[in-house]
Scaffold this motif. Structure first.
Motif, PDB file in Angstrom:
ATOM      1  N   VAL A 218       0.845  -1.193   0.000  1.00 38.74           N
ATOM      2  CA  VAL A 218       0.000   0.000   0.000  1.00 38.74           C
ATOM      3  C   VAL A 218       0.878   1.240   0.000  1.00 38.74           C
ATOM      4  N   HIS A 219       0.687   2.095  -0.997  1.00 42.48           N
ATOM      5  CA  HIS A 219       1.375   3.389  -1.066  1.00 42.48           C
ATOM      6  C   HIS A 219       0.318   4.487  -1.094  1.00 42.48           C
ATOM      7  N   THR A 220       0.490   5.516  -0.278  1.00 42.11           N
ATOM      8  CA  THR A 220      -0.463   6.631  -0.277  1.00 42.11           C
ATOM      9  C   THR A 220      -0.050   7.670  -1.308  1.00 42.11           C
ATOM     10  N   THR A 221      -1.049   8.322  -1.869  1.00 38.18           N
ATOM     11  CA  THR A 221      -0.852   9.368  -2.871  1.00 38.18           C
ATOM     12  C   THR A 221      -1.603  10.607  -2.424  1.00 38.18           C
ATOM     13  N   PRO A 222      -0.915  11.729  -2.150  1.00 36.46           N
ATOM     14  CA  PRO A 222      -1.623  12.937  -1.718  1.00 36.46           C
ATOM     15  C   PRO A 222      -2.638  13.391  -2.771  1.00 36.46           C
ATOM     16  N   CYS A 223      -3.736  13.956  -2.298  1.00 36.88           N
ATOM     17  CA  CYS A 223      -4.742  14.494  -3.220  1.00 36.88           C
ATOM     18  C   CYS A 223      -5.252  15.814  -2.652  1.00 36.88           C
ATOM     19  N   LEU A 224      -6.258  16.395  -3.276  1.00 39.55           N
ATOM     20  CA  LEU A 224      -6.731  17.708  -2.861  1.00 39.55           C
ATOM     21  C   LEU A 224      -7.304  17.712  -1.451  1.00 39.55           C
ATOM     22  N   SER A 225      -7.905  16.607  -1.036  1.00 37.18           N
ATOM     23  CA  SER A 225      -8.465  16.556   0.312  1.00 37.18           C
ATOM     24  C   SER A 225      -7.405  16.076   1.298  1.00 37.18           C
ATOM     25  N   ALA A 226      -7.738  16.154   2.587  1.00 36.72           N
ATOM     26  CA  ALA A 226      -6.793  15.712   3.623  1.00 36.72           C
ATOM     27  C   ALA A 226      -6.663  14.199   3.669  1.00 36.72           C
ATOM     28  N   ASN A 227      -7.612  13.488   3.061  1.00 37.80           N
ATOM     29  CA  ASN A 227      -7.552  12.024   3.028  1.00 37.80           C
ATOM     30  C   ASN A 227      -6.841  11.579   1.752  1.00 37.80           C
ATOM     31  N   PRO A 228      -5.662  11.008   1.859  1.00 35.74           N
ATOM     32  CA  PRO A 228      -4.922  10.637   0.649  1.00 35.74           C
ATOM     33  C   PRO A 228      -5.554   9.448  -0.065  1.00 35.74           C
ATOM     34  N   PHE A 229      -5.267   9.343  -1.332  1.00 32.97           N
ATOM     35  CA  PHE A 229      -5.591   8.136  -2.077  1.00 32.97           C
ATOM     36  C   PHE A 229      -4.525   7.078  -1.771  1.00 32.97           C
ATOM     37  N   SER A 230      -4.860   5.860  -2.112  1.00 33.50           N
ATOM     38  CA  SER A 230      -3.881   4.779  -1.969  1.00 33.50           C
ATOM     39  C   SER A 230      -3.758   4.021  -3.275  1.00 33.50           C
ATOM     40  N   ARG A 231      -2.546   3.554  -3.515  1.00 30.78           N
ATOM     41  CA  ARG A 231      -2.277   2.649  -4.635  1.00 30.78           C
ATOM     42  C   ARG A 231      -1.915   1.303  -4.004  1.00 30.78           C
ATOM     43  N   VAL A 232      -2.704   0.294  -4.301  1.00 29.06           N
ATOM     44  CA  VAL A 232      -2.546  -1.015  -3.678  1.00 29.06           C
ATOM     45  C   VAL A 232      -2.128  -2.022  -4.751  1.00 29.06           C
ATOM     46  N   THR A 233      -0.943  -2.607  -4.550  1.00 30.06           N
ATOM     47  CA  THR A 233      -0.435  -3.613  -5.483  1.00 30.06           C
ATOM     48  C   THR A 233      -0.667  -5.001  -4.899  1.00 30.06           C
ATOM     49  N   LEU A 234      -1.276  -5.873  -5.699  1.00 35.38           N
ATOM     50  CA  LEU A 234      -1.553  -7.255  -5.294  1.00 35.38           C
ATOM     51  C   LEU A 234      -0.653  -8.171  -6.115  1.00 35.38           C
ATOM     52  N   ASP A 235       0.272  -8.808  -5.442  1.00 37.16           N
ATOM     53  CA  ASP A 235       1.251  -9.665  -6.117  1.00 37.16           C
ATOM     54  C   ASP A 235       1.075 -11.101  -5.627  1.00 37.16           C
ATOM     55  N   GLY A 236       0.119 -11.809  -6.239  1.00 38.99           N
ATOM     56  CA  GLY A 236      -0.136 -13.199  -5.872  1.00 38.99           C
ATOM     57  C   GLY A 236      -0.698 -13.349  -4.481  1.00 38.99           C
ATOM     58  N   VAL A 237      -1.639 -12.519  -4.095  1.00 40.61           N
ATOM     59  CA  VAL A 237      -2.225 -12.560  -2.754  1.00 40.61           C
ATOM     60  C   VAL A 237      -3.231 -13.709  -2.689  1.00 40.61           C
ATOM     61  N   GLU A 238      -3.040 -14.599  -1.748  1.00 40.47           N
ATOM     62  CA  GLU A 238      -3.942 -15.747  -1.633  1.00 40.47           C
ATOM     63  C   GLU A 238      -5.087 -15.445  -0.668  1.00 40.47           C
ATOM     64  N   VAL A 239      -6.304 -15.765  -1.134  1.00 44.85           N
ATOM     65  CA  VAL A 239      -7.527 -15.512  -0.376  1.00 44.85           C
ATOM     66  C   VAL A 239      -8.308 -16.812  -0.303  1.00 44.85           C
ATOM     67  N   PRO A 240      -8.747 -17.235   0.893  1.00 42.59           N
ATOM     68  CA  PRO A 240      -9.486 -18.502   0.996  1.00 42.59           C
ATOM     69  C   PRO A 240     -10.849 -18.419   0.313  1.00 42.59           C
ATOM     70  N   ALA A 241     -11.359 -19.569  -0.107  1.00 43.53           N
ATOM     71  CA  ALA A 241     -12.625 -19.632  -0.830  1.00 43.53           C
ATOM     72  C   ALA A 241     -13.769 -19.050  -0.019  1.00 43.53           C
ATOM     73  N   GLU A 242     -13.721 -19.197   1.309  1.00 41.45           N
ATOM     74  CA  GLU A 242     -14.820 -18.688   2.131  1.00 41.45           C
ATOM     75  C   GLU A 242     -14.879 -17.163   2.130  1.00 41.45           C
ATOM     76  N   ASN A 243     -13.811 -16.510   1.630  1.00 37.41           N
ATOM     77  CA  ASN A 243     -13.790 -15.052   1.579  1.00 37.41           C
ATOM     78  C   ASN A 243     -14.347 -14.487   0.285  1.00 37.41           C
ATOM     79  N   VAL A 244     -14.880 -15.357  -0.576  1.00 39.55           N
ATOM     80  CA  VAL A 244     -15.602 -14.873  -1.750  1.00 39.55           C
ATOM     81  C   VAL A 244     -16.924 -14.273  -1.281  1.00 39.55           C
ATOM     82  N   ILE A 245     -17.230 -13.083  -1.759  1.00 42.06           N
ATOM     83  CA  ILE A 245     -18.488 -12.418  -1.409  1.00 42.06           C
ATOM     84  C   ILE A 245     -19.484 -12.679  -2.537  1.00 42.06           C
ATOM     85  N   GLY A 246     -20.556 -13.373  -2.213  1.00 44.44           N
ATOM     86  CA  GLY A 246     -21.509 -13.758  -3.244  1.00 44.44           C
ATOM     87  C   GLY A 246     -21.011 -14.971  -3.999  1.00 44.44           C
ATOM     88  N   ALA A 247     -21.458 -15.093  -5.254  1.00 44.36           N
ATOM     89  CA  ALA A 247     -21.078 -16.235  -6.083  1.00 44.36           C
ATOM     90  C   ALA A 247     -19.917 -15.863  -6.992  1.00 44.36           C
TER      91      ALA A 247
END
Length: 720
Positions: A200-229
């Motif tokens: 996670v890298h933050t990127t300043p923007c016009l508001s006080a709440n920065p944006f974030s750039r999130v890089t996913l490099d082979g992130v494993e997520v269990p099947a039960e964490n699927v939302i919906g079908a």
């Protein structure tokens, strides 16, 4: 705002008492002082609410909520904003992510994480947008590859907020190539942000709440964490976005901004500047109208209803108010105006840009791509009464129906419909004119809101008549009470002309008066030794001078020692009776103008769908469809505001009628001018019904005062 039930009012009271406790007040002060994006002080506020189950008040108790509903969650949100607590983490974690998990996540995920979110121990974010994918989520490139026991995610997400504080995120990724539609093959995942492969890298923007750039490099997520079908995330995204687009988040912010700006301007003296005072009055109407739309969406959610078009309208209207408010904050020197300037553009981008909202309105409500289809009706709380009154009006005045362009056999220019005398006789003889009079005076004792609906139906067919001013006088105590036999015209009470009344004689100039030549009596605001007062003058009395301007039904009115009996002094300016009369006058005229503008819009939409240029209907051009969608939304918001003010007036409250009439007047001018423009050269001819609406709007929008004069009057009446 929606009517709260008794238990909701009790919850609101308990909530406000809790915010007033020493412990909560200290936590709020720390959070407000730390500013947006702060961690621990803000979380403390959440945890204190969470202990009572109030942070996620609408969730079931087994998941840490209070077992209530969307209205109670909205009440919590309002208190947070009112007390200056940054609401980003609450909105994203509870309103966006939490509600999505509640609706579609597995029981394992709900049981493990919803209570933590509800206690304020965990925050979350959404990870939808990508470097080349903003509102067009069908073009997602983030991939989720099936692996034993779950999925492996790879890709880049951008422009998320609150991410640096979040423990988990909802990720939209592609699990299959697009099928029959580009939206096929999208799946939603519940992903820990401390997992291996997440950066996670933050990127300043016009508001006080920065944006974030999130890089996913082979992130494993269990099947039960699927939302919906799997592969069916798109419908969930649509539903989630509809729930996010209530407009409430923006409305609560701009309401707080407006209140802060007004208080600062008045305390520092800027509020006495006519330009600032009028800007405040104008924005008060717009913010109030937006509030009606936003709370209506919350009410629908409480009923289990999702209204995609209504949500788009509310979101567009409420977020567009932010920019003029931020500029006014800068103009009056509000401390922190820079943060408002930075935050305002974000309102129009979050949960879908303003352009996406207009696209949804143009397609879903106006159906611009279907030339032969009328606009999809919006919910109308007065539908039954409107149908009954419409049948009466159209049956009684068929000439007006033809003049309005609704006669299917019309082939050319037609007469302009019934005259004022014919209209008035029919309204009185049928009992329709006396809708709001007490039964003792031959009326139906209906509410002002019902009378506003009648005025809309008259305005829809340009049926000009003296209904509003005659009723305004007939509803007062005195010799004219209940008298509908003699019609009334009004010298604009929000204008600058004031004749003088002394020793029972009226002298001076009343200015331009619409309908003066046809009226039996004139209602005039006069200066007297005891102050200004509204007086009634017989139109044919000696000393009354009425000189026609020769156009648009306006006459110059003056008085030369015209007799005014003592009993014809209706009420003193500034008295409760005076404001009651003006409120009823202004709200009825607002109804008339809404009907006028609404039908002009219908004519324009119909013509824009039928008129072809460059091989396709004009209505399908994006710029045209967006203009139409914006006007449709403004009409809807203004209608909700006027109705709410009429209901509040019947209940003994409300002071916004003059500013509302100014708002509706400018809207009627905009709608009819756009109507002429979108009709092309044909709209410039008198054969086009829309041209008559354009001309009539010119008179009706100054009948009781110009928008500038009305806002000046409204500004003087605002508290403080």
């Amino acid at each position: 705002m929606i009517a709260l039930r008794d238990e909701q009012r009790l919850f609101e009271h308990e909530l406000r008492e809790f915010f007033a406790t020493a412990e909560m007040a200290a936590a709020v002060a720390a959070a407000e002082g730390a500013g947006p994006g702060a961690g621990e002080p803000l979380h403390l506020v959440h945890r204190l609410l969470g202990r009572r189950g109030w942070l996620a008040a609408g969730w079931p108790t087994r998941y840490g909520g209070a077992g209530r509903g969307p209205v109670e969650t909205a009440l919590v949100h309002r208190e947070l904003v009112r007390h200056g607590v940054p609401d980003l983490l609450f909105v994203v974690s509870i309103c966006y992510v939490g509600n999505l998990l509640l609706a579609a996540a597995s029981e394992a995920v709900r049981a493990a994480f919803l209570p933590r979110l509800a206690r304020g121990e965990l925050t979350a974010c959404t990870l939808y947008s990508e470097p080349s994918t903003g509102s067009d989520l069908a073009s997602l490139s983030c991939r989720a590859e099936a692996v034993p026991g779950g999925f492996r995610l790879s890709g880049t997400k951008v422009y998320s907020q609150a991410t640096e504080h979040a423990g988990y995120g909802v990720v939209a990724a592609r699990t299959a190539d697009p099928g029959d539609t580009p939206h096929d093959g999208i799946t939603l995942f519940w992903m820990p942000l401390d997992a291996s492969g997440v950066t996670v890298h933050t990127t300043p923007c016009l508001s006080a709440n920065p944006f974030s750039r999130v890089t996913l490099d082979g992130v494993e997520v269990p099947a039960e964490n699927v939302i919906g079908a799997v592969d069916e995330g798109w419908p969930l995204l649509n539903e989630a976005l509809s729930m996010e687009r209530t407009g409430l988040e923006a409305h609560l912010k701009v309401r707080r901004w407006l209140d802060d700006i007004a208080a600062h301007a008045r305390a520092g003296g800027a509020g006495s500047d006519p330009g600032v005072a009028q800007a405040l009055a104008a924005l008060e109407s717009e913010v109030s109208a937006g509030g009606e739309l936003a709370w209506e969406m919350i009410g629908k959610q409480a009923q289990g209803r999702l209204d995609g078009v209504g949500a788009a309208m509310s979101k567009w209207y409420n977020t567009e108010v932010g920019r003029p408010l931020a500029r006014l904050a800068l103009d009056v020197g509000l401390p922190g105006a820079g943060s408002l300037l930075g935050e305002a553009p974000g309102l129009t981008l979050s949960a879908g840009t303003s352009e996406i909202m207009l696209y949804a309105i143009a397609g879903g409500h106006l159906r611009v791509q279907t030339p032969d289809a009328a606009a999809e009706p919006l919910d109308d709380p007065d539908a039954r009464l409107r149908r009954r009154l419409r049948r009466f009006v159209e049956y009684t005045f068929p000439g007006a129906l033809r003049a309005a362009g609704d006669d299917p056999i019309r082939t050319g220019p037609v007469d302009g419909g019934p005259g004022p005398d014919e209209v008035w006789r029919a309204l009185v003889d049928s009992g329709t004119a006396g809708l709001t009079l007490p039964r003792s005076a031959g009326g139906s004792a209906a509410g002002l809101a019902d009378s506003v609906v009648l005025m809309q139906e008259l305005g829809r067919l340009l049926i000009a008549g003296p209904l509003a001013p005659t009723l305004a006088v007939a509803e007062q105590d005195g010799p004219a009470a209940g008298d509908l036999t003699r019609t009334v015209a009004v010298a604009p009470p929000a204008g600058g002309h004031r004749p003088t009344l002394a020793d029972g004689r009226l002298t001076g100039d009343a200015g331009p008066v619409a309908g003066a030549e046809q009226a039996d009596r004139l209602l005039v605001l006069a200066s007297t030794p005891a102050g200004s007062a509204l007086v009634v003058v017989d139109g044919d009395a000696d000393g009354v001078q009425i000189v026609s301007r020769g156009e648009l039904g306006i006459a110059e009115v003056g008085f030369a020692d015209a007799a005014v009996p003592r009993q014809h002094v209706v009420c003193a300016a500034g008295s409760p009776a005076y404001w009651c009369l003006l409120d009823r006058l202004y709200l009825r005229q607002s109804g008339y103008l809404l009907g006028l503008a609404g039908h002009a819009f219908e004519l324009t939409l119909r013509y824009a769908k039928a008129r072809r240029q460059f091989g396709r209907p004009v209505a399908t051009f994006q710029h045209v469809s967006f203009r139409l969608a914006a006007l449709a939304t403004r009409l809807h918001a203004a209608g909700r505001l006027v109705r709410a003010l009429a209901v509040r007036h019947d209940a003994g409250g409300g002071i916004g009628s003059a500013a509302a009439l100014a708002l509706v007047s400018e809207l009627a001018r905009d709608v009819t001018a756009e109507g002429v423009q979108l009709h092309g050269a044909y709209g410039y001819t008198l054969a086009a019904p829309v041209a008559r609406y354009y001309r009539r709007a010119a008179v009706e929008t100054i009948r009781y005062g110009t928008p500038v004069a009305l806002r000046a009057q409204a500004a003087a009446r605002l508290p403080g």
